[in-house]
Scaffold this active site. Sequence first.
Site, mmCIF file in Angstrom:
data_model
loop_
_atom_site.group_PDB
_atom_site.id
_atom_site.type_symbol
_atom_site.label_atom_id
_atom_site.label_comp_id
_atom_site.label_asym_id
_atom_site.label_seq_id
_atom_site.Cartn_x
_atom_site.Cartn_y
_atom_site.Cartn_z
ATOM 1 N N CYS A 1 3.491 28.303 -16.353
ATOM 2 C CA CYS A 1 3.150 28.964 -17.606
ATOM 3 C C CYS A 1 2.391 27.990 -18.504
ATOM 4 O O CYS A 1 2.922 27.500 -19.497
ATOM 5 C CB CYS A 1 4.434 29.432 -18.259
ATOM 6 N N TYR B 1 -4.792 13.662 -14.283
ATOM 7 C CA TYR B 1 -5.943 12.741 -14.160
ATOM 8 C C TYR B 1 -7.265 13.450 -13.879
ATOM 9 O O TYR B 1 -8.269 12.784 -13.640
ATOM 10 C CB TYR B 1 -5.750 11.747 -13.002
ATOM 11 N N PRO C 1 0.822 -1.210 0.000
ATOM 12 C CA PRO C 1 0.000 0.000 0.000
ATOM 13 C C PRO C 1 0.859 1.264 0.000
ATOM 14 O O PRO C 1 1.881 1.321 0.684
ATOM 15 C CB PRO C 1 -0.776 -0.115 1.320
ATOM 16 N N ARG D 1 -0.744 4.930 -1.251
ATOM 17 C CA ARG D 1 -1.673 6.043 -1.050
ATOM 18 C C ARG D 1 -2.416 5.953 0.287
ATOM 19 O O ARG D 1 -2.568 6.944 0.991
ATOM 20 C CB ARG D 1 -2.685 6.017 -2.199
ATOM 21 N N ARG E 1 -1.561 16.294 -10.317
ATOM 22 C CA ARG E 1 -2.599 15.258 -10.456
ATOM 23 C C ARG E 1 -3.872 15.758 -11.139
ATOM 24 O O ARG E 1 -4.559 14.979 -11.778
ATOM 25 C CB ARG E 1 -2.921 14.616 -9.090
HETATM 26 N N1 LLP Z 1 2.546 -1.804 -6.026
HETATM 27 C C1 LLP Z 1 2.728 -1.575 -7.331
HETATM 28 C C2 LLP Z 1 3.379 -2.595 -8.142
HETATM 29 C C3 LLP Z 1 2.295 -0.378 -7.905
HETATM 30 O O1 LLP Z 1 2.481 -0.177 -9.200
HETATM 31 C C4 LLP Z 1 1.682 0.597 -7.095
HETATM 32 C C5 LLP Z 1 1.241 1.880 -7.655
HETATM 33 C C6 LLP Z 1 1.528 0.331 -5.726
HETATM 34 C C7 LLP Z 1 1.958 -0.898 -5.229
HETATM 35 C C8 LLP Z 1 0.905 1.305 -4.775
HETATM 36 O O2 LLP Z 1 -0.399 1.593 -5.076
HETATM 37 P P1 LLP Z 1 -1.286 2.476 -4.065
HETATM 38 O O3 LLP Z 1 -1.485 1.665 -2.800
HETATM 39 O O4 LLP Z 1 -0.545 3.725 -3.784
HETATM 40 O O5 LLP Z 1 -2.526 2.695 -4.808
HETATM 41 N N2 LLP Z 1 0.433 8.498 -9.817
HETATM 42 C C9 LLP Z 1 -0.872 7.903 -9.661
HETATM 43 C C10 LLP Z 1 -0.793 6.568 -8.963
HETATM 44 C C11 LLP Z 1 0.081 5.585 -9.674
HETATM 45 C C12 LLP Z 1 0.185 4.299 -8.925
HETATM 46 C C13 LLP Z 1 1.249 3.448 -9.508
HETATM 47 N N3 LLP Z 1 1.478 2.221 -8.855
HETATM 48 C C14 LLP Z 1 -1.779 8.876 -8.905
HETATM 49 O O6 LLP Z 1 -1.328 9.953 -8.575
HETATM 50 O O7 LLP Z 1 -2.953 8.573 -8.678
#
Ligand code: LLP
Length: 431
Positions: free
Chosen positions: A361, A334, A291, A293, A330
């Site tokens: 800019c 997105y 995890p 986020r 972000r």
């Molecule tokens: N494990 C792997 C292999 C991943 O690719 C990711 C996220 C995570 C764990 C962690 O995921 P989380 O628990 O944070 O959802 N930049 C994007 C998010 C990209 C996530 C990429 N991989 C955003 O700002 O929403």
Amino acid sequence: MLTPNLTVNAEGHLCFGGADTVALAKQHGTPLYVMDENMIRENCRGYESVIAQEYGGRGLICYASKALSCMELYRIVDSEGLGADVISGGELYTALKAGMPAEKIVMHGNSKSDSELHMAVTRGVGRIVCDHLPELERLDRIAGAAGKTVNILLRIKPGIDAHTHDFVKTGCIDSKFGFALETGEAMAAVKAASLYPNLNLVGLHCHIGSQILETEPFAEAARVMVKFLAQIRSELGVTLPELNLGGGPGIRYTEADDPKPFGEIIRAILGAVKESCASAEFPEPFILFEPGRSIVGGAGLTLYTVMAKKTIPDIRTYVLVDGGMCDNPRYALYHSRYEALIANKAAAPRSASVTIGGKCCESGDLIGEDMPLQEAVPGDTLAVLATGAYNYSMASNYNRNPRAEIVMVRDGAARTVVKRESYLDIIANDI
Ligand code: LLP
């Protein structure tokens, strides 16, 4: 309020983790990232306790440091017993420098360079997640030359379509990550991996996407993966002992969001793993989660200074701030939504509806549109909530803006954990 650590004090100032955000902005300058250490620690403990209760502690939570990577974060999660997921030499370097034990690190990447693999092998990273066949060959050669055997997992695309933004969805066949199940590619990869003398295949990995609000896609991925483990055993006679189910639980960005709490998600996943193992008579594997986020997202906010307000009659009102897509890309990437408050008028109603514009800019440099906000005037402090994940880590020096400082608050006291970049830092590599 969006998270329980947000309060308003007698002066009407927004407080976060017990610290007055208006005072923080004055003392440290803006833009400023503020992180709440207690909340990060509570989230780490929340994950650990579900694994302990539901699965006898037979697992490892590896904080996905792509969400926010800096030395202090690795120290905090390490002290809570977590490991780390790293995706580049830079993250690996930072984690090791911070003292994260190498054996608790999982190394990811769909395009790891030889030097990144070499660093992971020689520093003794616990697990390397392999993404494609040529990587297996390169890693075997690099490990052999270093006289090491490395534990690997194979990244599998389980064919799950999680309902999230297309850019952050990774588990279905049309993804650049890993080996597809449907095509037989994944089974071929398991067979291939077993042939390399310096690679020790210990298990499988999947990650279906990020900011996922429901439990079912996760539970389904777990069922698919256990089924595949059982298929590997019946076809190849090999019982792989580990299963890494990635990250992805979503968080509350706006008052309207209603994500399933991560505890519920992990409980559902572990339930699915246990059930599937029982029906396939397969031994329950050691489980890893990654995890990002859900550990740091809600534990952060960003403070800006309001520089100007521009009303375009019958069209919109812009509130312009001293940061923008360089510290939070972000919305530009997105169209992600956030809640914002004027921190020095936090008790007042958010009666205006505004577009928050950044200083870069570029017309698309916005923090958000149609955002409810208190009446803003220049000099106000603007707080954008839930920016702890994928803000600092995706920040850039666009327009040669120095990256912002991060302060960590704990029980009201604040300390700098990443310094604000200077103009000297900006030209440090210029020749
Ligand atoms: N494990 C792997 C292999 C991943 O690719 C990711 C996220 C995570 C764990 C962690 O995921 P989380 O628990 O944070 O959802 N930049 C994007 C998010 C990209 C996530 C990429 N991989 C955003 O700002 O929403």
